[in-house]
Enzyme design. Structure first.
Site, short mmCIF file in Angstrom:
data_model
loop_
_atom_site.label_atom_id
_atom_site.label_comp_id
_atom_site.label_asym_id
_atom_site.label_seq_id
_atom_site.Cartn_x
_atom_site.Cartn_y
_atom_site.Cartn_z
N ARG A 179 8.10 -0.28 -10.75
CA ARG A 179 8.83 -0.10 -9.16
C ARG A 179 9.97 -1.18 -8.75
O ARG A 179 11.15 -1.36 -7.66
CB ARG A 179 7.56 0.50 -7.84
CG ARG A 179 7.18 1.84 -8.56
CD ARG A 179 5.90 2.56 -7.61
NE ARG A 179 5.08 1.24 -7.86
CZ ARG A 179 3.67 1.19 -8.64
NH1 ARG A 179 4.15 2.52 -10.08
NH2 ARG A 179 2.66 0.68 -9.03
N GLU A 222 -6.78 -5.75 -9.23
CA GLU A 222 -7.03 -4.92 -8.65
C GLU A 222 -8.19 -4.11 -9.08
O GLU A 222 -9.80 -3.92 -8.87
CB GLU A 222 -7.56 -4.98 -7.20
CG GLU A 222 -6.06 -3.42 -7.27
CD GLU A 222 -4.58 -4.04 -7.38
OE1 GLU A 222 -4.50 -3.36 -6.94
OE2 GLU A 222 -4.35 -5.40 -7.98
#
Length: 186
Positions: free
Chosen positions: A74, A111
């Site tokens: 993105r 994460e």
């Protein structure tokens, strides 16, 4: 976000609210327990996307960078739009194994796992000022690895912007003294 009026970010509440309004929460993606922030609706809304890109350019100033580096995938969208708007080039920072020529690489923790990014050797001229952009700042691993790659490849990081920062993950702390510009912080 319960109200767009509560949206906060480094370029003020109006741009923060625009990013918030163009974001859809997707639970359990890419794995259970992760709440993915999908920015595709923002990219699909031309006037909103233009305002977001203009906001990033206004924050940094078009004369403050020579090239834009965008992080897969993105970040490519945002980087290309900024590069076009300012008349500079764009360099993709890719996932491992996607570049056809010799590349620098950096591995880091996400994460929800681990990843490796690469940039072509010679992607930047020595001392070239590079604006690094991505969609989301989470734990800071992707951002730190990207900025390290820019410097390994001879560039100088002149700025770093994201559309959204997940403030509760403390990504800014991982970046130390590096400046972070986030249009929306949640």
């Amino acid at each position: 976000m319960t109200s767009e009026n509560k949206a906060t970010g480094d370029s003020g509440p109006e741009l923060a609210a625009l990013v918030a309004s163009g974001t859809v929460d997707v639970p359990d993606f890419p794995k259970p327990g992760i709440l993915f922030k999908d920015l595709m609706p923002l990219f699909g809304d031309g006037p909103t996307f233009r305002r977001v890109v203009d906001g990033i350019v206004a924050h940094h100033g078009a004369a403050s960078f020579d090239v834009v580096a965008g992080v897969e995938a993105r970040g490519f969208v945002v980087a290309a739009a900024i590069a076009y708007a300012t008349g500079v080039g764009v360099v993709p920072v890719r996932k491992a194994g996607k570049l056809p020529r010799p590349a620098f690489s950096a591995s880091y923790d996400l994460e929800y796992g681990q990843a490796t990014l690469e940039v072509h050797e010679g992607a930047f001229l020595a001392g070239q000022r590079v604006l690094v952009v991505d969609d989301v700042l989470a734990t800071g691993g992707t951002a730190a690895a990207t900025m390290d790659l820019v410097e390994q490849a001879g560039g100088v990081v002149s700025g770093f912007s994201v559309l959204m920062e997940l403030g509760f993950l403390n990504g800014r702390e991982r970046l130390g003294s590096r400046s972070v510009h986030a249009l929306l912080t949640v």
